[in-house]
Scaffold this motif. Structure first.
Motif, PDB file in Angstrom:
ATOM      1  N   ILE A 154       0.837  -1.200   0.000  1.00 29.98           N
ATOM      2  CA  ILE A 154       0.000   0.000   0.000  1.00 29.98           C
ATOM      3  C   ILE A 154       0.874   1.253   0.000  1.00 29.98           C
ATOM      4  CG2 ILE A 154      -1.714   1.324   1.297  1.00 29.98           C
ATOM      5  CD1 ILE A 154      -2.754  -1.360   2.371  1.00 29.98           C
ATOM      6  N   GLY A 155       1.916   1.247   0.824  1.00 31.57           N
ATOM      7  CA  GLY A 155       2.812   2.388   0.872  1.00 31.57           C
ATOM      8  C   GLY A 155       3.541   2.614  -0.438  1.00 31.57           C
ATOM      9  N   TYR A 156       3.938   1.527  -1.082  1.00 35.85           N
ATOM     10  CA  TYR A 156       4.623   1.652  -2.366  1.00 35.85           C
ATOM     11  C   TYR A 156       3.690   2.261  -3.413  1.00 35.85           C
ATOM     12  CZ  TYR A 156       6.806   0.464  -6.795  1.00 35.85           C
ATOM     13  OH  TYR A 156       7.337   0.537  -8.047  1.00 35.85           O
ATOM     14  N   ILE A 157       2.440   1.794  -3.438  1.00 32.67           N
ATOM     15  CA  ILE A 157       1.472   2.346  -4.402  1.00 32.67           C
ATOM     16  C   ILE A 157       1.270   3.832  -4.148  1.00 32.67           C
ATOM     17  CG2 ILE A 157      -0.945   2.290  -5.125  1.00 32.67           C
ATOM     18  CD1 ILE A 157      -0.889  -0.743  -4.588  1.00 32.67           C
ATOM     19  N   ALA A 158       1.132   4.217  -2.867  1.00 34.99           N
ATOM     20  CA  ALA A 158       0.971   5.631  -2.539  1.00 34.99           C
ATOM     21  C   ALA A 158       2.191   6.436  -2.971  1.00 34.99           C
ATOM     22  CB  ALA A 158       0.741   5.783  -1.032  1.00 34.99           C
TER      23      ALA A 158
END
Length: 235
Positions: A154-158
């Protein structure tokens, strides 16, 4: 101000582009060093009293180094900047995943300046700010999701969406004139151009992160990175 720039660089960017002078390289290098040290000071008060540990310096520097090296391994390289690399955005976003958003963003800004040094050709200072400190700095947004379930993905996508946002605005403001060559509107051109390199790399990275051995290994690396100052880790 002119002491930091040289005469126009005659390359694919055209005669309006300029590059850094030796003084400019030194100034950016000093800024990078200051940002890295500052990033490691952005910790809770009780942790700052312990000072900057060797492990934190090693892990943050290693992530930046890996991001820099893999950014040079390109599967596709677009003419006006941007390329599909070997997971370079992931390595930078890992710092936020390890140490939180303040450290992540600050270190990612330093990484953006490092990327600028590697190819210091530009048109205006506002374009440099958007394309490098802001766009690459957005990779540190991963830190806001570090404690959530599947926080790494999720953090990578953000982080990628944050970089896409600034790349899109850079294309709109500074490179919109090229849209006419492709019979596109400026927003569509900027979305398409920047999506050509950001989206494929993001998809490939997420596929790799979905592999259990990779996910488990990165969780373990995070635990090791956090052990030096007692952060709670979340899988």
């Amino acid at each position: 101000m002119f002491h930091f720039f040289t005469a126009p660089a005659q390359d694919a960017w055209g005669y309006d582009a300029v590059t850094l002078s030796p003084a400019g390289f030194l100034a950016i290098g000093a800024a990078i060093a200051a940002l890295i040290v500052s990033a490691l000071l952005f910790r809770p008060k009780q942790e700052r009293s312990k000072g900057i540990t060797t492990k934190q310096l090693v892990f943050s520097s290693a992530a930046m180094a890996l991001g820099t090296v893999t950014s040079m391994i390109k599967f596709a390289d677009l003419p006006m900047g941007g390329s599909i690399t070997l997971f370079s955005m992931l390595f930078v976003s890992l710092i936020g995943y390890w140490y939180g958003p303040k450290t992540g963003v600050t270190t990612a800004v330093a990484y953006g300046l490092l990327q600028f040094i590697l190819q210091p050709v530009f048109y205006t200072l506002p374009q440099v700010i958007v394309d490098y400190p802001l766009a690459f700095g957005a990779l540190g947004l991963s830190g806001f999701f570090a404690k959530k379930k599947n926080g790494l993905v999720i953090g990578y996508i953000a982080a990628v969406l944050g970089r896409y946002f600034f790349a899109f605005w850079s294309g709109m403001i500074f490179f919109g004139a090229y849209a006419a060559d492709y019979h596109m509107s400026v927003p569509l051109y900027s979305l398409s151009y920047n999506g050509m390199y950001l989206i494929p790399e993001a998809i490939l990275t997420i596929l790799v992160l979905s592999l259990s051995p990779v996910k488990n290994a990165l969780v373990r690396v995070r635990q090791i990175a956090a052990e030096s100052h007692g952060r709670q880790t979340a899988i």
